[in-house]
Design a protein around this motif. Sequence first.
Motif, PDB file in Angstrom:
ATOM      1  N   ILE A  31       1.509   5.745   7.077  1.00 17.18           N
ATOM      2  CA  ILE A  31       1.043   5.335   5.748  1.00 17.18           C
ATOM      3  C   ILE A  31      -0.339   5.909   5.481  1.00 17.18           C
ATOM      4  O   ILE A  31      -0.627   6.437   4.410  1.00 17.18           O
ATOM      5  N   SER A  32      -1.193   5.818   6.491  1.00 17.04           N
ATOM      6  CA  SER A  32      -2.542   6.339   6.331  1.00 17.04           C
ATOM      7  C   SER A  32      -2.523   7.846   6.072  1.00 17.04           C
ATOM      8  O   SER A  32      -3.256   8.366   5.225  1.00 17.04           O
ATOM      9  N   ASN A  73      -1.295   8.496   2.606  1.00 17.89           N
ATOM     10  CA  ASN A  73      -2.373   8.133   1.698  1.00 17.89           C
ATOM     11  C   ASN A  73      -3.328   9.310   1.543  1.00 17.89           C
ATOM     12  O   ASN A  73      -3.731   9.678   0.440  1.00 17.89           O
ATOM     13  N   VAL A  77       0.850  -1.199   0.000  1.00 14.20           N
ATOM     14  CA  VAL A  77       0.000   0.000   0.000  1.00 14.20           C
ATOM     15  C   VAL A  77       0.880   1.240   0.000  1.00 14.20           C
ATOM     16  O   VAL A  77       0.642   2.199  -0.733  1.00 14.20           O
ATOM     17  N   GLY A 104       1.501   7.144  -6.698  1.00 14.38           N
ATOM     18  CA  GLY A 104       0.463   8.153  -6.930  1.00 14.38           C
ATOM     19  C   GLY A 104       1.003   9.551  -6.673  1.00 14.38           C
ATOM     20  O   GLY A 104       0.784  10.474  -7.457  1.00 14.38           O
ATOM     21  N   THR A 156      -1.773  11.995  -0.613  1.00 13.70           N
ATOM     22  CA  THR A 156      -1.841  11.731  -2.055  1.00 13.70           C
ATOM     23  C   THR A 156      -3.202  12.153  -2.590  1.00 13.70           C
ATOM     24  O   THR A 156      -3.315  12.710  -3.684  1.00 13.70           O
ATOM     25  N   GLY A 157      -4.255  11.869  -1.805  1.00 13.35           N
ATOM     26  CA  GLY A 157      -5.595  12.301  -2.191  1.00 13.35           C
ATOM     27  C   GLY A 157      -5.640  13.808  -2.360  1.00 13.35           C
ATOM     28  O   GLY A 157      -6.179  14.319  -3.344  1.00 13.35           O
ATOM     29  N   PHE A 161       2.475   1.689  -3.562  1.00  9.88           N
ATOM     30  CA  PHE A 161       1.489   2.196  -4.523  1.00  9.88           C
ATOM     31  C   PHE A 161       1.213   3.669  -4.260  1.00  9.88           C
ATOM     32  O   PHE A 161       1.110   4.476  -5.174  1.00  9.88           O
ATOM     33  N   ASN A 162       1.067   3.990  -2.978  1.00  5.91           N
ATOM     34  CA  ASN A 162       0.764   5.355  -2.597  1.00  5.91           C
ATOM     35  C   ASN A 162       1.878   6.308  -3.049  1.00  5.91           C
ATOM     36  O   ASN A 162       1.618   7.390  -3.563  1.00  5.91           O
ATOM     37  N   VAL A 185     -10.610  10.839  -0.687  1.00  2.56           N
ATOM     38  CA  VAL A 185      -9.486  10.091  -0.120  1.00  2.56           C
ATOM     39  C   VAL A 185      -8.812  10.907   0.974  1.00  2.56           C
ATOM     40  O   VAL A 185      -8.465  10.387   2.039  1.00  2.56           O
ATOM     41  N   ALA A 241     -11.303  11.052   4.071  1.00  4.93           N
ATOM     42  CA  ALA A 241     -11.454   9.704   4.617  1.00  4.93           C
ATOM     43  C   ALA A 241     -10.141   9.250   5.248  1.00  4.93           C
ATOM     44  O   ALA A 241     -10.129   8.634   6.316  1.00  4.93           O
TER      45      ALA A 241
END
Lengths: 102, 459
Positions: free
Chosen positions: B212-213, B216, B90, B97, B219-220, B93-94, B242, B245
Amino acid sequence: MNGLIQFISDNLQIIYILILAIFVGVEVIKNIPAVLHTPLMSGANALSGVVVIGAILVMLQSDPDDYFSLALGFIGVVLGIINVVGGFAVTGRMLQMFKKKN
Amino acid sequence: MSISLSIIYLIATIAFILGLKKLGHPATAKNGNLIAASGMALAIAATIFIHDLQIPTFIYILIGSALLLGSAIGGWMAVKVKMTKMPELVSLFNGFGGASAALIGLVEFSKNVDDKMQATTIVSGIIIGAITFSGSMIAWGKLNGSIKSVVSIPKYNTINNLFFLAIIAFAVFTVSTGASDQAIIFGLLGAGLVYGILFVLPIGGADMPVVISLLNSLTGIAAAITGILYSNMVMLVGGILVGSAGIILTIAMCKGMNRTLGAVIFGTFGGTDSVAGADKRLGSIKKTNPSDAAIMMNYANSVIIVPGYGLAVAQAQHVIHELEELLTEKGVDVKYAIHPVAGRMPGHMNVLLAESNVDYSLLVEMEDINSHFKNTDVVLVVGANDVVNPAAHNDPSSPIYGMPILDAENAKHIIVNKRTMNAGYAGIENELFYNSKTVMLFGDAKDALTDLVSELKNM
């Protein structure tokens, strides 16, 4: 101050959407069981790959001989779509495992 | 923008919201993922085909091959990855992005920047994209163990924060002066990359899921900023969804570990120094063997299994499922107690157990199971440590004081399987192991559980 008011009136629509989308995001995620935190994070991560659309636009709007833009756009599309496809695929793989037995 | 493209973007946006909503319930999650993915496919296809630009064929071919190449790589990685390695993936991938967002900013800056709004979006897109990229790569390295160092330079956080303020000042300067020099934008990109590294490097392994969260979520936000740049609604709404959330999820994770977001980012938990209370005499431990442990469980009415990351490291998910089935056949009431941060990210343990076909209705969350421990005959703790440490309740000097834990100590008997007496992830002694009701079953989780299963089969 005038600049700020000008800015707000120029971008009013975007500001509306921004605020509403923030609330939708919060409401949608609230009270989610911890069981699903990992798939959810991974799914949201795939969704953030929506940035790939921007990279596609970069390539579409480049002049055919603008190799700098085309090359960076190309890498952007590759990285963005890895995020999208990999993210959704791995989320699907995780969710496949959650099953209730009878 | 043509009306048909706008309508397709609208449908895709609804698909994102609906998909995210459905991802939040076990029964509908699979559909939710499919709906969100279809919305994404629709939006991407429409972006490529619906416009009134004259595009030379070779650019279409380039876009097509980039999409194919990336899909193949992403799909391959998703199929190959082991479930224990999920947090790393994850994170990786993040990072991709984020890199994509930064690259878009670079290109757009090299073209003409018309007004301050555009300049602001481009500059912030580059900086946030660069921070998420390098930060995610460091998080990835830390999780898979290739980066081990916990940096401890005095005043590290002060330096770090000053550096961040410097970047902001630099960005504001660039936008307000309308500077268009390429060197400036590469400077900003470089500064963002360096900050991402500095930001994640000192954060301890236990806090990595929160990071990580958070990344993430960033990135959103980068995607949303790029959406503003192109006045592209699907990117804007998708990115903000994203982003918000992600923040909620980050806060939920912090709560599970009794940490504030500020403490994760600006504090240094990491726990390398010896911790207060470590030299306190905790008494002696009692060892047991598989056959005695099997007898205890065989004649119990109820057993609660507390799985931790050690279980996954030893690849013992399948054996524990076998043990659980065997006990259930013998009429023992078996449940799993899942701490919110068991594993390497919230919900990770659920995924790992689901992989070995454990019925998810047997996985009980902390709030629901804590009151049942006192009526439970045997608790089997496998590869978990800090999440059952009573110091969280009764030792104010402990770094985990106040963290919600599983009250395993209330059970009538406790069996703890561990490889050695080493301290857990947070580096703290665990008085549960010295409790008079506790017996220790030393050994690799897989071997120990396999022995337990074969002993039980012979009874």
